[in-house]
Scaffold this active site. Structure first.
Site, short mmCIF file in Angstrom:
data_model
loop_
_atom_site.label_atom_id
_atom_site.label_comp_id
_atom_site.label_asym_id
_atom_site.label_seq_id
_atom_site.Cartn_x
_atom_site.Cartn_y
_atom_site.Cartn_z
N THR A 124 71.64 66.54 20.77
CA THR A 124 71.51 67.94 19.69
C THR A 124 72.41 67.97 21.61
O THR A 124 72.05 67.61 22.54
CB THR A 124 69.88 68.33 20.37
OG1 THR A 124 69.65 68.11 21.75
CG2 THR A 124 69.61 67.55 19.37
N ASN B 228 58.61 73.73 18.16
CA ASN B 228 59.62 72.48 18.67
C ASN B 228 60.21 73.14 19.67
O ASN B 228 61.36 72.36 20.66
CB ASN B 228 60.39 72.11 17.84
CG ASN B 228 61.74 71.28 18.13
OD1 ASN B 228 62.13 70.56 18.25
ND2 ASN B 228 62.51 72.46 17.59
N VAL C 56 58.22 81.48 22.74
CA VAL C 56 56.73 80.99 22.52
C VAL C 56 55.71 80.64 24.65
O VAL C 56 54.84 80.64 23.91
CB VAL C 56 57.43 79.53 23.08
CG1 VAL C 56 57.99 79.57 20.57
CG2 VAL C 56 58.33 79.14 23.47
N ASP D 48 63.45 82.19 17.55
CA ASP D 48 63.90 81.62 18.37
C ASP D 48 64.38 82.61 19.35
O ASP D 48 64.32 84.05 19.34
CB ASP D 48 65.37 80.84 17.98
CG ASP D 48 66.13 80.09 18.74
OD1 ASP D 48 65.86 78.82 18.92
OD2 ASP D 48 66.57 80.25 20.28
N TYR E 224 59.11 68.31 33.50
CA TYR E 224 59.81 67.57 31.96
C TYR E 224 58.66 67.02 31.10
O TYR E 224 58.45 67.31 30.12
CB TYR E 224 61.39 67.71 31.83
CG TYR E 224 61.55 67.16 30.61
CD1 TYR E 224 61.35 68.56 28.91
CD2 TYR E 224 61.06 65.83 29.21
CE1 TYR E 224 62.02 67.63 27.29
CE2 TYR E 224 61.78 65.32 28.28
CZ TYR E 224 61.97 66.91 27.69
OH TYR E 224 62.39 67.21 26.50
N LYS F 191 55.82 67.12 28.91
CA LYS F 191 55.14 66.43 26.55
C LYS F 191 54.46 65.64 27.02
O LYS F 191 53.96 65.28 26.38
CB LYS F 191 56.83 65.77 26.96
CG LYS F 191 58.26 66.27 27.33
CD LYS F 191 57.88 68.10 25.53
CE LYS F 191 59.14 68.20 25.67
NZ LYS F 191 58.94 69.13 23.99
P1 NAD Z 1 68.55 72.68 22.05
O1 NAD Z 1 68.51 73.13 23.17
O2 NAD Z 1 69.62 71.96 21.21
O3 NAD Z 1 67.50 73.69 21.21
C1 NAD Z 1 66.62 74.16 22.04
C2 NAD Z 1 66.08 75.45 20.73
O4 NAD Z 1 64.67 76.14 21.63
C3 NAD Z 1 67.26 76.60 21.71
O5 NAD Z 1 68.03 77.50 20.10
C4 NAD Z 1 67.16 77.67 22.10
O6 NAD Z 1 67.15 78.81 22.57
C5 NAD Z 1 64.94 77.70 21.81
N1 NAD Z 1 64.56 77.94 22.92
C6 NAD Z 1 64.14 77.39 23.84
N2 NAD Z 1 63.57 78.31 24.73
C7 NAD Z 1 62.81 78.79 24.26
C8 NAD Z 1 61.92 80.22 24.30
N3 NAD Z 1 60.57 80.27 25.54
N4 NAD Z 1 60.58 80.60 22.58
C9 NAD Z 1 61.57 80.64 21.86
N5 NAD Z 1 62.75 79.79 21.57
C10 NAD Z 1 63.44 79.04 22.97
O7 NAD Z 1 67.07 71.05 21.92
P2 NAD Z 1 67.06 70.33 20.94
O8 NAD Z 1 67.17 68.96 22.24
O9 NAD Z 1 67.07 69.99 19.34
O10 NAD Z 1 65.12 69.98 21.60
C11 NAD Z 1 63.94 70.38 20.43
C12 NAD Z 1 62.39 69.67 21.31
O11 NAD Z 1 63.11 68.44 21.45
C13 NAD Z 1 62.19 70.54 22.59
O12 NAD Z 1 61.27 70.62 23.06
C14 NAD Z 1 62.78 68.52 23.22
O13 NAD Z 1 61.88 68.69 24.62
C15 NAD Z 1 62.43 68.23 22.76
N6 NAD Z 1 62.69 66.56 22.42
C16 NAD Z 1 64.62 66.39 22.66
C17 NAD Z 1 65.22 65.35 22.63
C18 NAD Z 1 66.23 64.92 23.01
O14 NAD Z 1 67.50 64.32 22.93
N7 NAD Z 1 67.08 66.01 21.99
C19 NAD Z 1 64.50 64.34 22.98
C20 NAD Z 1 62.24 64.85 22.82
C21 NAD Z 1 62.31 65.29 22.49
#
Ligand code: NAD
Length: 249
Positions: free
Chosen positions: A188, A85, A59, A37, A153, A157
């Site tokens: 989240t 992720n 990343v 992270d 976004y 995706k």
């Molecule tokens: P979140 O914001 O709770 O967690 C994301 C984590 O990624 C954070 O800890 C952040 O510090 C880290 N991060 C961000 N940019 C980064 C980088 N450049 N390098 C390394 N780490 C980095 O988000 P989440 O809701 O758990 O989302 C996780 C994944 O799921 C994402 O790809 C998001 O697009 C996808 N997603 C989320 C949802 C939703 O409704 N929450 C739905 C579909 C897809």
């Protein structure tokens, strides 16, 4: 014998939300977890909680990505699972007409280039082992599009989904499975932040979820653990929807 016994799993975005829940789930199923992270506080915390390794990495930065896999390999001697992720979302809904190029680029860099780099640099490890499971986090919007005006976004995706399908096909004969995880809305910090600014948007989204609620991160983690395990040995190049029925409605 647990399902992920002694498998080495690298999870990006492990400090929060889906990544955090998956780190705990993987550890409970016997995996050795490498928590990646950008956020040192949350990343180090989860690594400690699951008895794993924390690596700080962005990343979107190729040097960081090669370094994180090297650290995982140096510590545990193999890499079995890559859960790519980490992702970001624009802070609010914005029409394409108002989407600036810098905001567009940053979302592509993290969400799409990040997954490209993570796949590119983990496949050589898995290839040498003749086995591996890669799970890339896309979203249900990659399949269905979105009415909520987040073009950067949605496009990122869609790219993750297409890339996962292609890599899944290309590396199938080498024992490497690649799947795109497509969650529906998950409770989240990422979603909470968006909806705090726009509660009406949350309500509209909810109407479209047949199960009538948002997912818990643990429910997504359960699907990731399945895809990572040998229980999913015949699943590759898939769009794996965990969306509470949205895509069927
Ligand atoms: P979140 O914001 O709770 O967690 C994301 C984590 O990624 C954070 O800890 C952040 O510090 C880290 N991060 C961000 N940019 C980064 C980088 N450049 N390098 C390394 N780490 C980095 O988000 P989440 O809701 O758990 O989302 C996780 C994944 O799921 C994402 O790809 C998001 O697009 C996808 N997603 C989320 C949802 C939703 O409704 N929450 C739905 C579909 C897809």
């Amino acid at each position: 014998m647990q399902r992920l016994q002694d498998r080495v799993a690298v999870i990006t975005g492990a400090g929060s939300g889906i990544g955090l829940a998956t780190a705990h789930r993987f550890a409970r199923e016997g995996a050795k977890v490498v928590a990646v992270d950008l956020d040192e506080v949350t990343g180090a915390k989860v690594a400690e909680e699951v008895g794993g390794l924390y690596v700080k990495a962005d990343v979107a930065d190729e040097n960081d990505v090669t370094r994180m896999y090297q650290a995982a390999f140096d510590t545990y001697g193999r890499i079995d699972i890559a859960f790519n992720n980490a992702g970001i979302s624009p802070p609010e809904d914005v029409s394409i007409l108002d989407t600036g190029i810098e905001a567009w680029r940053r979302v592509q860099e993290v969400n799409l280039t990040g997954v490209y780099l993570c796949c590119k640099h983990v496949i050589p490890y898995m290839r040498r082992q003749g086995k591996g499971s890669i799970i890339n986090t896309a979203s249900f919007v990659a399949v269905l599009g979105s009415a909520t005006s987040q073009i950067s976004y949605t496009a990122s995706k869609g790219g993750v989904l297409a890339m996962s399908r292609e890599l899944g096909v290309q590396f199938a004969r080498e024992g490497i499975r690649v799947n795109a995880l497509c969650p529906g809305p998950v409770d989240t910090p990422l979603l909470r932040e968006l909806f705090a600014k726009d509660p009406e948007r949350a309500r509209r989204r909810l109407v479209h979820v047949p199960l009538g609620r948002f997912a818990r991160a643990e429910e997504i983690a359960a699907a990731v653990a399945f895809l990572a395990s040998d229980d999913a040995s015949f699943i590759t190049a898939s769009e794996f929807l965990v969306d509470g029925g949205i895509s069927g409605a």
